[in-house]
Write a protein that holds these residues in place. Structure first.
Motif, PDB file in Angstrom:
ATOM      1  N   ILE A  31      45.816  27.649  49.878  1.00 34.75           N
ATOM      2  CA  ILE A  31      46.719  28.101  48.814  1.00 34.75           C
ATOM      3  C   ILE A  31      45.960  29.100  47.962  1.00 34.75           C
ATOM      4  CG2 ILE A  31      48.047  27.440  46.771  1.00 34.75           C
ATOM      5  CD1 ILE A  31      48.354  24.656  48.038  1.00 34.75           C
ATOM      6  N   MET A  32      46.611  30.220  47.684  1.00 26.45           N
ATOM      7  CA  MET A  32      46.044  31.250  46.819  1.00 26.45           C
ATOM      8  C   MET A  32      47.026  31.489  45.681  1.00 26.45           C
ATOM      9  SD  MET A  32      44.973  35.220  47.680  1.00 26.45           S
ATOM     10  CE  MET A  32      43.827  34.783  48.968  1.00 26.45           C
ATOM     11  N   ARG A  33      46.486  31.583  44.476  1.00 27.49           N
ATOM     12  CA  ARG A  33      47.323  31.881  43.312  1.00 27.49           C
ATOM     13  C   ARG A  33      47.165  33.345  42.926  1.00 27.49           C
ATOM     14  NH1 ARG A  33      44.144  32.700  39.079  1.00 27.49           N
ATOM     15  NH2 ARG A  33      42.152  31.596  38.918  1.00 27.49           N
ATOM     16  N   LEU A  34      48.066  33.805  42.092  1.00 25.34           N
ATOM     17  CA  LEU A  34      47.965  35.164  41.585  1.00 25.34           C
ATOM     18  C   LEU A  34      46.714  35.311  40.723  1.00 25.34           C
ATOM     19  CD1 LEU A  34      51.669  35.838  40.557  1.00 25.34           C
ATOM     20  CD2 LEU A  34      50.475  36.652  42.592  1.00 25.34           C
ATOM     21  N   ALA A  35      46.110  36.463  40.752  1.00 23.29           N
ATOM     22  CA  ALA A  35      44.921  36.754  39.952  1.00 23.29           C
ATOM     23  C   ALA A  35      45.314  37.049  38.512  1.00 23.29           C
ATOM     24  CB  ALA A  35      44.170  37.939  40.544  1.00 23.29           C
ATOM     25  N   THR A  36      44.393  36.748  37.603  1.00 25.05           N
ATOM     26  CA  THR A  36      44.604  37.014  36.177  1.00 25.05           C
ATOM     27  C   THR A  36      43.518  37.963  35.672  1.00 25.05           C
ATOM     28  OG1 THR A  36      43.215  35.178  35.450  1.00 25.05           O
ATOM     29  CG2 THR A  36      45.551  34.688  35.849  1.00 25.05           C
ATOM     30  N   ALA A  37      43.708  38.457  34.473  1.00 27.65           N
ATOM     31  CA  ALA A  37      42.688  39.299  33.847  1.00 27.65           C
ATOM     32  C   ALA A  37      41.396  38.501  33.654  1.00 27.65           C
ATOM     33  CB  ALA A  37      43.194  39.833  32.509  1.00 27.65           C
ATOM     34  N   LYS A  38      41.517  37.217  33.351  1.00 32.12           N
ATOM     35  CA  LYS A  38      40.335  36.377  33.169  1.00 32.12           C
ATOM     36  C   LYS A  38      39.513  36.310  34.458  1.00 32.12           C
ATOM     37  CE  LYS A  38      38.823  31.845  31.635  1.00 32.12           C
ATOM     38  NZ  LYS A  38      39.216  30.543  31.119  1.00 32.12           N
ATOM     39  N   ASP A  39      40.196  36.245  35.606  1.00 35.55           N
ATOM     40  CA  ASP A  39      39.487  36.245  36.889  1.00 35.55           C
ATOM     41  C   ASP A  39      38.633  37.498  37.028  1.00 35.55           C
ATOM     42  OD1 ASP A  39      40.671  33.816  37.797  1.00 35.55           O
ATOM     43  OD2 ASP A  39      42.428  34.924  38.462  1.00 35.55           O
ATOM     44  N   GLU A  40      39.194  38.627  36.676  1.00 36.00           N
ATOM     45  CA  GLU A  40      38.476  39.895  36.782  1.00 36.00           C
ATOM     46  C   GLU A  40      37.261  39.910  35.855  1.00 36.00           C
ATOM     47  OE1 GLU A  40      37.399  43.450  38.245  1.00 36.00           O
ATOM     48  OE2 GLU A  40      39.087  42.295  38.989  1.00 36.00           O
ATOM     49  N   ILE A  41      37.412  39.368  34.669  1.00 42.59           N
ATOM     50  CA  ILE A  41      36.300  39.301  33.718  1.00 42.59           C
ATOM     51  C   ILE A  41      35.182  38.419  34.269  1.00 42.59           C
ATOM     52  CG2 ILE A  41      35.613  38.448  31.437  1.00 42.59           C
ATOM     53  CD1 ILE A  41      38.479  39.361  30.513  1.00 42.59           C
TER      54      ILE A  41
END
Length: 130
Positions: A31-41
């Motif tokens: 299962i993969m969830r959508l990426a967030t800005a926090k993930d990028e940080i």
């Protein structure tokens, strides 16, 4: 009253080959969830990414893959053990779900020269429940 819509934020996938653990069990479904800005940080703060920017994608995948087989979390080190075919699949799957749409590839018929587009489909792709 307006109709309520829900955004699906998790998507199931099936790797072409899968990860083989130390007990020779193959883990292909995840299962993969959508990426967030926090993930990028978090990716940018990772020391390994500063040393080698290409490592950033493995760190990002480790953030957004919430399950792979019986693993409830995935580390970049675990992802290092995947075959390139699976990494390529995960890269395309990640791009597809975060762009919210199926890419259409422009093509041309070799016989009549008609132009049309073909929807790119990945094997094993399906939606998880929101």
């Amino acid at each position: 009253m307006g109709r309520k819509t829900t955004l699906c934020t998790e998507f199931t996938f099936t790797l072409p080959r899968g990860f083989t653990d130390t007990q020779n069990r193959v883990h292909r479904h995840g299962i993969m969830r959508l990426a967030t800005a926090k993930d990028e940080i978090l990716v940018q703060q990772e020391p390994k990414v500063r040393e080698n920017p290409a490592y950033g994608f493995l760190v990002m995948l480790s953030q957004v893959i919430s399950r792979l087989g019986s693993f409830n979390s995935v580390s970049p080190e675990l992802l290092e053990g995947l075959l390139l075919r699976d990494i390529s699949y995960l890269r395309e799957f990640y791009n597809r779900i975060n762009q919210l749409g199926k890419p259409h590839i422009p093509t041309q018929c070799p016989y009549c020269n008609s132009e049309f587009s073909v929807s790119l489909e990945l094997a094993g792709e399906s939606l998880a429940t929101p």
